[in-house]
Design a protein around this motif. Structure first.
Motif, short mmCIF file in Angstrom:
data_model
loop_
_atom_site.label_atom_id
_atom_site.label_comp_id
_atom_site.label_asym_id
_atom_site.label_seq_id
_atom_site.Cartn_x
_atom_site.Cartn_y
_atom_site.Cartn_z
N LYS A 100 -0.35 4.52 -30.22
CA LYS A 100 0.31 4.08 -31.30
C LYS A 100 0.74 5.16 -31.90
O LYS A 100 0.46 6.35 -32.23
CB LYS A 100 -0.70 3.47 -32.25
CG LYS A 100 -1.76 2.17 -31.61
CD LYS A 100 -2.81 1.91 -32.52
CE LYS A 100 -4.13 1.44 -31.72
NZ LYS A 100 -4.82 2.43 -31.46
N GLY A 102 2.25 5.83 -36.45
CA GLY A 102 2.41 4.94 -37.82
C GLY A 102 1.70 5.90 -38.98
O GLY A 102 2.10 5.83 -40.04
N TRP A 113 4.39 7.29 -40.94
CA TRP A 113 5.20 6.17 -41.11
C TRP A 113 5.92 5.25 -40.02
O TRP A 113 5.36 5.55 -38.96
CB TRP A 113 5.95 6.20 -42.63
CG TRP A 113 5.24 6.37 -43.79
CD1 TRP A 113 5.07 7.66 -44.23
CD2 TRP A 113 4.28 5.40 -44.36
NE1 TRP A 113 3.93 7.53 -45.32
CE2 TRP A 113 3.46 6.12 -45.22
CE3 TRP A 113 3.99 3.95 -44.00
CZ2 TRP A 113 2.72 5.44 -46.49
CZ3 TRP A 113 2.84 3.56 -45.21
CH2 TRP A 113 2.35 4.30 -45.96
N GLY A 114 6.94 4.74 -40.38
CA GLY A 114 7.71 3.87 -39.32
C GLY A 114 9.12 4.00 -38.91
O GLY A 114 9.81 3.20 -38.42
N LEU A 119 8.58 7.29 -34.27
CA LEU A 119 7.95 6.52 -33.35
C LEU A 119 8.64 7.06 -32.11
O LEU A 119 7.69 7.24 -30.92
CB LEU A 119 8.51 4.99 -33.59
CG LEU A 119 7.94 4.28 -34.87
CD1 LEU A 119 8.26 2.74 -34.79
CD2 LEU A 119 6.48 4.34 -34.92
N SER A 140 3.41 0.02 -33.49
CA SER A 140 3.61 0.40 -34.69
C SER A 140 2.14 0.16 -35.56
O SER A 140 1.75 -0.80 -35.58
CB SER A 140 4.51 -0.52 -35.40
OG SER A 140 4.43 -0.19 -36.92
N HIS A 141 1.47 1.50 -35.80
CA HIS A 141 0.19 1.44 -36.17
C HIS A 141 -0.18 0.73 -37.45
O HIS A 141 -1.18 0.54 -37.85
CB HIS A 141 -0.28 3.06 -36.17
CG HIS A 141 -1.79 2.99 -35.83
ND1 HIS A 141 -2.36 4.50 -35.62
CD2 HIS A 141 -2.75 2.24 -35.99
CE1 HIS A 141 -3.67 4.25 -35.42
NE2 HIS A 141 -3.69 2.92 -35.76
N ARG A 142 0.90 0.88 -38.38
CA ARG A 142 0.76 0.33 -39.79
C ARG A 142 1.98 0.08 -40.19
O ARG A 142 3.27 0.55 -39.98
CB ARG A 142 -0.08 1.33 -40.61
CG ARG A 142 0.85 2.47 -40.93
CD ARG A 142 0.17 3.02 -42.23
NE ARG A 142 0.66 4.55 -42.34
CZ ARG A 142 0.32 5.54 -43.34
NH1 ARG A 142 -0.34 4.91 -44.20
NH2 ARG A 142 0.75 6.81 -43.44
N ASP A 144 5.17 -0.15 -42.71
CA ASP A 144 6.01 0.87 -43.59
C ASP A 144 6.68 0.17 -44.71
O ASP A 144 7.75 -0.48 -44.26
CB ASP A 144 6.68 1.83 -42.90
CG ASP A 144 7.46 3.07 -43.57
OD1 ASP A 144 7.38 3.00 -44.61
OD2 ASP A 144 7.86 3.79 -43.02
N THR A 152 12.28 -0.14 -37.64
CA THR A 152 10.77 0.04 -36.76
C THR A 152 10.93 -0.77 -35.63
O THR A 152 10.39 -0.44 -34.42
CB THR A 152 9.65 -0.29 -37.83
OG1 THR A 152 9.62 0.53 -38.92
CG2 THR A 152 8.19 -0.13 -36.98
N TRP A 173 0.01 -4.99 -39.95
CA TRP A 173 0.93 -5.61 -40.71
C TRP A 173 0.47 -6.62 -41.49
O TRP A 173 -0.47 -7.26 -41.12
CB TRP A 173 2.18 -5.87 -39.91
CG TRP A 173 2.79 -4.60 -39.34
CD1 TRP A 173 2.43 -3.45 -38.65
CD2 TRP A 173 4.21 -4.63 -39.00
NE1 TRP A 173 3.50 -2.76 -38.31
CE2 TRP A 173 4.68 -3.51 -38.56
CE3 TRP A 173 5.47 -5.52 -39.40
CZ2 TRP A 173 6.02 -2.99 -38.20
CZ3 TRP A 173 6.55 -5.15 -39.13
CH2 TRP A 173 7.14 -3.83 -38.67
#
Length: 330
Positions: A100, A102, A113-114, A119, A140-142, A144, A152, A173
């Motif tokens: 991942k 993010g 972030w994203g 990435l 996508s780890h979190r 944005d 993203t 998300w």
């Protein structure tokens, strides 16, 4: 003395517990091995190797990593890469490996972030650290809130099209963004394989917010992290706070959270688990796996023995309504 080369157990699939991953051809082991803790540079590699051997020999095929797992950042992937190169290369096609990006990884505006730049660059670095040509799923780890979602998500689509990941996933998300992501990826011919979120007896936000149901409705698998609530849902804290525990050595759990009231709740849960013929940790993971739509639970481990104990969780995920009511009341 030179150790003989690793040879996987020929019976590794005899009692393996697998679950269909949403609307896909993928079967995931109900227990996934997480590399958040105990695989960084501060952990002896021989222990990490023993845990990985135990996992694979007992039907765990799903291995969950991220770019900044460690400590330090990146070192969990490096540990995985060393062990993969020496022991697991012959078994690559039997393994489901994820990573991942993010969260904070390197200094400056392009290491968090994203954004597409972050990435793409992060995955390239992860593949080098792990010695892989591709990962099975890239998340996508979190979410944005500043980067356009389309940027993203288009990066995830392109990563899959480039063959650097076989599937795309999203993690943590919020509900509306989650649903948008599913539709966007579907419209671009890249069905979202997995949604990753926290779920445990103490934290049910992924259920109450509708995120688990949204993944079910979209045919997306759901993989739960922190099923043991950072170790709270174990017997570890019933007789005080050990000096080597997560509560004394982690920024994600602190001693102030372990109140007498919480200990009393954990004790009651432990008593119920005993009546079920399980440890508290086993019941906690079983409770997560019992939810419709949950494909797998990610567990960490500090020893092969601890992992073997956790693997048994998948053998008994049936709860009576009375048991569920008691857990809810506690």
């Amino acid at each position: 003395m030179i150790e003989p080369p690793y040879s996987a157990s020929p019976t590794r699939y005899d009692s393996a517990q697998m679950e269909r991953c949403g609307r896909s051809g993928i079967l995931l082991s109900k227990i996934s091995l997480g590399f958040w803790h105990n695989f960084g540079a501060t952990s002896p590699i021989y222990k990490s190797r023993a845990i990985m051997h135990t996992a694979f020999d007992n039907g765990i095929t799903s291995f969950d990593l991220a770019n900044n797992y460690g400590p330090p950042y990146g070192s969990a992937e490096e540990t995985f890469g060393k062990i993969f190169k020496s022991d697991f290369k012959p078994y690559r096609d039997e393994m489901f490996i994820s990573t991942k990006a993010g969260y904070d990884m390197w200094p400056g505006p392009y290491g968090n972030w994203g954004s597409r730049k972050y990435l793409m660059a992060s995955l390239d670095q992860s593949l080098k650290r792990m010695g892989l040509d591709y990962v099975d799923v890239f998340y996508s780890h979190r979410f944005d809130p500043e980067t356009p979602m389309d940027e993203t998500l288009t990066a995830l689509v392109d990563i899959v099209r480039q063959g650097k990941a076989l599937y795309a996933g999203i993690s943590r998300w919020p509900r509306q963004a989650e649903e948008y992501a599913y539709a966007f990826l579907e419209n671009h011919g890249c069905h979202c394989l997995l949604f990753q979120d926290r779920l445990n007896i103490f934290d049910r936000e992924s259920v109450s917010s509708g995120k688990l149901q949204a993944s079910i409705d979209a045919g997306v698998g759901f993989i739960a992290f922190s099923p043991l609530a950072q170790g709270l849902l174990t017997n570890r804290y019933l007789n005080g706070i050990p000096q080597d525990s997560r509560a004394t050595n982690s920024k994600f759990l602190n001693t102030d959270q372990i109140t007498p009231e919480l200990i009393a709740r954990i004790q009651k849960l432990s008593e119920l688990a005993c009546k079920r013929g399980q440890t508290l940790a086993q019941m906690a993971v079983s409770w997560v796996l019992a939810h419709q739509g949950v494909t797998s639970a990610i567990v960490g481990s500090s020893s092969p023995e601890q992992l073997l104990d956790t693997v048994k969780s998948a053998e008994n995920i049936s709860f009576t309504q009375e048991e569920l009511d008691i857990i809810d009341q506690i």
